[in-house]
Design an enzyme around this catalytic site. Structure first.
Site, short mmCIF file in Angstrom:
data_model
loop_
_atom_site.label_atom_id
_atom_site.label_comp_id
_atom_site.label_asym_id
_atom_site.label_seq_id
_atom_site.Cartn_x
_atom_site.Cartn_y
_atom_site.Cartn_z
N ASP A 65 0.75 -1.29 -0.22
CA ASP A 65 0.10 -0.20 0.13
C ASP A 65 0.90 1.16 0.23
O ASP A 65 2.13 1.06 0.27
CB ASP A 65 -1.07 -0.63 1.33
CG ASP A 65 -2.22 1.08 0.99
OD1 ASP A 65 -2.28 1.34 0.13
OD2 ASP A 65 -3.68 0.53 1.77
C1 NOJ Z 1 -4.15 3.64 0.10
C2 NOJ Z 1 -5.50 3.10 0.46
O1 NOJ Z 1 -5.44 2.18 1.55
C3 NOJ Z 1 -5.14 2.55 -0.32
O2 NOJ Z 1 -6.65 1.24 -0.52
C4 NOJ Z 1 -5.33 3.03 -2.04
O3 NOJ Z 1 -5.46 2.11 -3.17
C5 NOJ Z 1 -4.06 3.59 -1.72
N1 NOJ Z 1 -3.69 5.01 -0.52
C6 NOJ Z 1 -3.36 3.95 -3.20
O4 NOJ Z 1 -4.04 5.30 -3.18
#
Ligand code: NOJ
Length: 746
Positions: free
Chosen positions: A280
């Site tokens: 993530d």
């Molecule tokens: C953080 C989030 O937890 C995730 O779900 C998301 O896809 C990413 N950022 C990218 O924006």
């Protein structure tokens, strides 16, 4: 219901897809991957493992792409820019490996569908598939080929803002809806330029964040991990989800981005997943504040050795992986495996053959077909929770309505969280829709009362009450602003924000009937408001077409058929509250509520059972609950046998009849309880469901077949076991009601 695919074409394509996903030595794609890999320097391999956020055509980005130091770019949103960056990757980098452009396209790109929790409330996988397909067609037109969705974290805590992005509390419902989204995003063929690679996220256990506080720690015993949190991910593997994403949380002390047990033992070894795993955003680097790594170098080492293929915006691989390989801390074989997974994704997307996006003059946004599907999705997601004296749908005697409340005309809020690209100016609000459709038939008095959900303006309340007094019926659109749910939007108090509850009480004093429509990102605690309102519709933020959908439901052009994908608590102190709980040694009975207890009562005068003195033991509304404008009668429960062998299926059926005078859809639900087992089992578990549409007076037999696999559970040795003994089963309209039968497994 509009369907994109003819079923049999779908099956044929699935066959091709499965064939192309078989990762064996003779697979031509694998041969191409290996050939390309053999030409790559270590630096080029590591380059593929970096995902950076877009900076347009900055010199910096152009330089990195030309040098082969970037494998993927996220958040770049214009075909000219993506094409130019792609051209640099293809023409200027040594090996010409294409980039893959990614974005969070969660419940729509431009045409916004209900938030995933709302889509789950439809209990109709076709709704989710349509939503994902529309999103894919729109997003791919600007060069995006990879979405970070579906989010399939089982979510049992409505304080957690990300419950909005989830499919709710149940592993089975989440699996079904998640698989439908994967099908919709990936389409019939991943190489089709309108297909997006899906991303099953967040692996794993993120929904268990303590206290519903985002990013928080989780403690999940292995049987619970396997029973509750992993099934949607295993289903995603089987549905060929092209990518997975790590979660931010640590599980039992180990952050997911450095968790070899999750990412290797379970994902790769047990499930044989050959897709790509991305961290993530910054989650590799965040293993430092977690207290799991001393510095970025250690974070890179732990993530690489935990088989995290791509580093999203962490710079850990970019800065440290080369020296880690050279020192032997990470083997080149580990890097090779990661790069193969990344190249496999790019081959599967057809990017080597077709890297560019057609730059169209007119982009396929907000097509009539997409808007119609978004409206149908919003209708199917709407849940009727209360309907005293059948006040809904409004009848022809109604000559005037007061449209009140902060969500009545809030174009940005109704599209909900996680729609970076949704344009509120395209939203049709309830007020817009009611005015457009009924403005020349009845008098419409509009007065928001409160400008936004947290507003406490007393003058606004007075104006709303004055407006209400002139109408036959009050339509009160309450809820939450979009910004109050989603990532990092946890709430400790999940009641209606601001002075909305007070506004409702004042409206009620007018003596006019009140229809409350809640538009929110989570289940809110609305016990008092539900008592006050004559009818309650619950519509999770329902997207671009929320207004026309709700107008159709309120005025009776459509019949609500949504069912709660999550238990609604009476008060936040009941959380976590979910239907599939364990019975305890002292299940709730003899419930004396706090006000029933006589003053000076003896310590032993109240029953010693499992409940809250101030909330009792029941939720406000159970999982699976939702009313209709008709009634459904359940009769004739029949089991194929009262006793089955461990290797036999059992069929459970009953007759469902529409006894009212409206054609309507009902979600028929099958629950099971394994009464005695070597590990205590939940009081009920959803095993199957079927949404059927019945004409007035029509009766239909609904049949479900349960396999031994569905009756088994995970034991302490991480094995699925089916134990002999008694099972109860129910077919019903929600998790708290139903016709009950029993059978024995011998
Ligand atoms: C953080 C989030 O937890 C995730 O779900 C998301 O896809 C990413 N950022 C990218 O924006």
């Amino acid at each position: 219901m509009i369907s994109f695919y003819k079923k049999f074409i779908g099956y044929i394509c699935l066959g091709f897809l499965l064939a192309s996903f078989t990762n064996d030595g003779n697979d031509p794609t694998e041969a191409k991957i290996n050939e390309l890999l053999s030409k790559m320097t270590l630096e080029e391999k590591i380059g593929q493992m970096n995902q950076l956020t877009g900076t347009g055509l900055s010199d910096d980005m152009k330089g990195l792409v030309a040098a082969g130091k970037v494998g993927s770019i996220l958040n770049e949103l214009d075909a000219k820019t993506t094409n130019e960056l792609q051209r640099i990757a293809i023409e200027n980098s040594r090996l010409g490996i294409p980039l893959v452009f990614a974005r969070d396209v969660v419940h729509g790109f431009k045409t916004i569908f209900p938030i995933p929790l709302g889509q789950a409330a439809s209990w109709n996988p076709q709704v989710a598939e349509n939503g994902a397909r529309v999103a894919a067609m729109e997003a791919s037109s600007v060069g995006i080929r990879w979405t970070f969705a579906p989010m399939i974290d089982v979510s049992r805590d409505p304080r957690w803002g990300r419950i909005a992005e989830s499919c709710g509390e149940d592993p089975y419902l989440t699996s079904v809806m998640g698989v439908a989204m994967i099908k919709g995003f990936q389409g019939e063929d991943l190489t089709d330029p309108s297909s997006l690679a899906a991303c099953a996220k967040h692996f794993a256990g993120y929904g268990a964040s303590e206290a519903g506080k985002d990013y928080n720690t989780t403690w999940i015993p292995e049987p619970q991990l396997r029973e509750v949190f992993l099934p949607p991910f295993e289903a995603a593997v089987k549905a060929n989800a092209a990518t997975f994403m790590c979660s931010f949380n640590d599980i039992n002390g180990v952050p997911s981005s450095g968790n070899p047990y999750l990412n290797k033992t379970i994902l790769r070894d047990e499930w044989k997943y050959d897709g790509m795993l991305v961290s993530d955003w910054g989650s590799i680097e965040q293993m430092i504040p977690h207290g799991f790594c001393a510095d970025l170098k250690e974070a890179a080492e732990k993530a690489a050795n935990a088989a995290v293929d791509m580093d999203m915006m962490g710079y850990a691989y970019m800065v440290h992986l080369e020296e880690l390989v050279k020192s032997g801390a990470v083997s080149e074989k580990t890097v090779d495996e990661a790069v193969k997974n990344i190249l496999r994704l790019k081959f599967r997307l057809g990017l080597f053959d077709n890297p560019y996006t057609e730059e169209k003059e007119i982009l396929p946004f907000y097509t009539p077909e997409a808007l119609q599907m978004a409206k149908e999705a919003a209708i199917e997601s709407t849940i009727l929770l209360k309907n005293d004296k059948n006040i809904l749908p409004l009848n022809d005697n109604i000559k005037s309505v007061a449209v009140i409340g902060p969500l009545s005309d809030a174009p940005a809020d109704q599209i909900g969280t996680w729609c970076f690209d949704g344009e509120p100016e395209h939203s049709v609000t309830p007020l817009n829709a009611i005015q457009a459709e009924y403005g020349n038939k009845i008098k419409i008095i509009a007065e928001k009362g409160l400008a936004y959900s947290r507003d406490k303006d007393q003058q606004g309340i007075s104006r709303a009450v004055a407006a209400a007094q002139q109408a036959d019926v009050i339509l009160f659109f309450a809820g939450e602003e979009a910004v109050l749910s989603g990532e990092a939007r946890s709430r400790a108090d999940i009641s209606l924000p601001g002075a909305q509850s007070q506004l409702l009480s004042e409206l009620k004093k007018s003596g006019k009937p009140v229809v409350m429509v809640v538009m929110a990102g989570r289940p809110l605690t609305i016990q008092k408001e539900t008592e006050e309102a004559d009818a309650v519709l619950y519509s999770f933020h329902a997207g671009t077409m929320a207004g026309p959908a709700l107008a159709d439901v309120i005025f009776g052009k459509a019949v609500p058929s949504g069912k709660l994908p999550v238990t609604m608590p009476r008060m936040v102190g009941q959380v976590p509250i979910y239907y599939a709980h364990k019975n305890t040694g002292r299940p709730a009975s003899n419930i004396d509520l706090i006000d029933d207890i006589p003053v000076g009562a003896e310590q032993t005068s109240i029953g010693f059972t499992s409940y809250h003195l101030d909330a009792g033991d029941s939720p406000l509304f159970p999982f699976g609950y939702g009313l209709s404008y008709t009634n459904f009668e359940y009769t004739d429960l029949k089991l194929s046998s009262n006793e089955i062998d461990k290797n036999q299926n059992i069929t459970i059926r009953c007759t469902v009849k529409n006894t009212g005078n409206r054609e309507a859809a009902e979600v028929v639900q099958l629950y099971v309880r394994n009464v005695v087992a070597s590990l205590v089992r939940p009081v009920k578990e959803l095993k199957d469901f079927n949404k059927v549409t019945l004409k007035p007076g029509e009766a239909r037999e609904i049949s479900f077949t349960l396999t031994p696999e569905q009756l088994s559970f995970w034991d302490l040795n991480n094995k699925r076991v089916l134990e002999t003994g008694l099972f109860h089963c129910w077919i019903g309209t929600n998790s708290a009601e139903g016709l009950q039968g029993s059978f024995t497994v011998r």
